[in-house]
Design a protein around this motif. Sequence first.
Motif, PDB file in Angstrom:
ATOM      1  N   THR A 207      40.280  43.435  34.331  1.00 40.64           N
ATOM      2  CA  THR A 207      40.956  44.498  35.067  1.00 40.64           C
ATOM      3  C   THR A 207      40.091  45.741  35.006  1.00 40.64           C
ATOM      4  O   THR A 207      39.514  46.063  33.967  1.00 40.64           O
ATOM      5  CB  THR A 207      42.341  44.786  34.447  1.00 40.64           C
ATOM      6  N   TRP A 208      40.010  46.430  36.137  1.00 38.34           N
ATOM      7  CA  TRP A 208      39.305  47.708  36.179  1.00 38.34           C
ATOM      8  C   TRP A 208      40.334  48.828  36.124  1.00 38.34           C
ATOM      9  O   TRP A 208      41.255  48.863  36.942  1.00 38.34           O
ATOM     10  CB  TRP A 208      38.463  47.813  37.446  1.00 38.34           C
ATOM     11  N   VAL A 209      40.187  49.711  35.139  1.00 39.08           N
ATOM     12  CA  VAL A 209      41.098  50.838  34.962  1.00 39.08           C
ATOM     13  C   VAL A 209      40.422  52.087  35.500  1.00 39.08           C
ATOM     14  O   VAL A 209      39.359  52.486  35.018  1.00 39.08           O
ATOM     15  CB  VAL A 209      41.458  51.043  33.481  1.00 39.08           C
ATOM     16  N   LEU A 210      41.043  52.701  36.500  1.00 41.54           N
ATOM     17  CA  LEU A 210      40.502  53.923  37.102  1.00 41.54           C
ATOM     18  C   LEU A 210      41.399  55.104  36.740  1.00 41.54           C
ATOM     19  O   LEU A 210      42.631  54.988  36.767  1.00 41.54           O
ATOM     20  CB  LEU A 210      40.436  53.789  38.628  1.00 41.54           C
TER      21      LEU A 210
ATOM     22  N   GLY B 190      44.664  40.125  36.365  1.00 42.32           N
ATOM     23  CA  GLY B 190      44.326  38.934  35.606  1.00 42.32           C
ATOM     24  C   GLY B 190      45.320  37.794  35.738  1.00 42.32           C
ATOM     25  O   GLY B 190      46.062  37.680  36.714  1.00 42.32           O
ATOM     26  N   ILE B 191      45.338  36.940  34.700  1.00 38.31           N
ATOM     27  CA  ILE B 191      46.086  35.687  34.729  1.00 38.31           C
ATOM     28  C   ILE B 191      47.491  35.849  34.174  1.00 38.31           C
ATOM     29  O   ILE B 191      48.463  35.332  34.725  1.00 38.31           O
ATOM     30  CB  ILE B 191      45.341  34.610  33.916  1.00 38.31           C
ATOM     31  N   GLY B 192      47.616  36.557  33.061  1.00 33.37           N
ATOM     32  CA  GLY B 192      48.910  36.718  32.419  1.00 33.37           C
ATOM     33  C   GLY B 192      49.220  35.604  31.437  1.00 33.37           C
ATOM     34  O   GLY B 192      48.632  34.520  31.477  1.00 33.37           O
TER      35      GLY B 192
ATOM     36  N   PHE C 209      45.795  40.742  25.912  1.00 42.16           N
ATOM     37  CA  PHE C 209      45.424  41.693  26.949  1.00 42.16           C
ATOM     38  C   PHE C 209      46.192  43.010  26.860  1.00 42.16           C
ATOM     39  O   PHE C 209      45.589  44.086  27.000  1.00 42.16           O
ATOM     40  CB  PHE C 209      45.604  41.059  28.325  1.00 42.16           C
ATOM     41  N   PRO C 210      47.510  43.012  26.601  1.00 44.72           N
ATOM     42  CA  PRO C 210      48.204  44.308  26.489  1.00 44.72           C
ATOM     43  C   PRO C 210      47.628  45.189  25.380  1.00 44.72           C
ATOM     44  O   PRO C 210      47.525  46.415  25.545  1.00 44.72           O
ATOM     45  CB  PRO C 210      49.649  43.907  26.189  1.00 44.72           C
TER      46      PRO C 210
ATOM     47  N   GLY D 252      48.476  38.239  37.630  1.00 44.30           N
ATOM     48  CA  GLY D 252      49.242  37.696  36.521  1.00 44.30           C
ATOM     49  C   GLY D 252      49.967  38.708  35.657  1.00 44.30           C
ATOM     50  O   GLY D 252      51.137  38.527  35.307  1.00 44.30           O
ATOM     51  N   TRP D 253      49.264  39.779  35.277  1.00 41.43           N
ATOM     52  CA  TRP D 253      49.897  40.781  34.426  1.00 41.43           C
ATOM     53  C   TRP D 253      50.689  41.799  35.229  1.00 41.43           C
ATOM     54  O   TRP D 253      51.110  42.830  34.691  1.00 41.43           O
ATOM     55  CB  TRP D 253      48.864  41.464  33.516  1.00 41.43           C
TER      56      TRP D 253
END
Length: 310
Positions: free
Chosen positions: A63-66, A78-80, A98-99, A126-127
């Motif tokens: 994941t890209w966080v901007l 993503g998948i989750g 991931f969280p 997914g997430w």
Amino acid sequence: MSADTMTLGDVSITRVIEWSGPVRTARFIIPDSDEDTWRRNRQWLEPDFWAPDDDSYRCNIQTWVLRSEGRTILVDTGIGNDRERPQVPQFAGLKTDFPQRLRQAGVAPEEVDVVVNTHIHYDHVGWNTELRDGAWVPTFPNAMYLIPRADNLYFDPEGPGRSRAPRDEHERVRWEGSKLVFNDSIAPIHRAGQAVLWEGTHRIDGNLTLEAAPGHTPGSSVLTLRSGTDRATFVGDMLHSPVQVLEPSWNSCFCDDPVLAARTRSTYLSRAAEMRELVIPAHWPGHGAAEVRQDGDGFALTAWADLPRH
């Protein structure tokens, strides 16, 4: 600030990896590619993108966080965890942290303002949700989820695209997988009133704009960043591998409309070369992104992004 963060203009970009490793073989994922191209470029494709010993294609799910204009924006989710995925058993029933990785990057779920799904495939939505007390609920309770209208219509199991019977067993399995993805990752967003369907273009803020870029799926999109003199485009699954930069006509095996996908890929690579945009695909390991230049009928990579290799 995370070591996996770079800044373009007034926008900070952080990469958060959910999963990394091999997925099938290189020429299964990019079926039009030839062995000679992979081997001629082995020096830089190995080990980040390709393992020659077993021909395995390697990728990140990330994941890209901007952070832009005071808001936190996630590009693909993503998948989750806890998913039923008969079409991709490798990613069924995942239990990743991931969280926690998002929190380590300074992102709490309630602080996310916008979620961008570049398209509706299992490894990009997914997430969107998580399983709580037996029900799928939005992972990011305060976020607006931007979902391409064309994909929402195409993948909705109650929509017109699923009115006919599947052509064969492969299509039946694919459709059943898509139904599961929609029901656990998209439908709950609608029920929560957090889905925003868009088409054509959608302006997020003064730095960020979504643009339709169909081919991989009917609603596939790119997120364009313009801030000061800096330029970048988050191209989703337009590029599964850097070999597609060398030969833009080579599609991945997941492209829904191969002719349109190849045309869209060439168009955006031409723009990136002309405008010196950083090209940021969804799944590239290594430095995760690169600049390109025109090279005959194809393109060449000129510089990797200023991010650590993963």
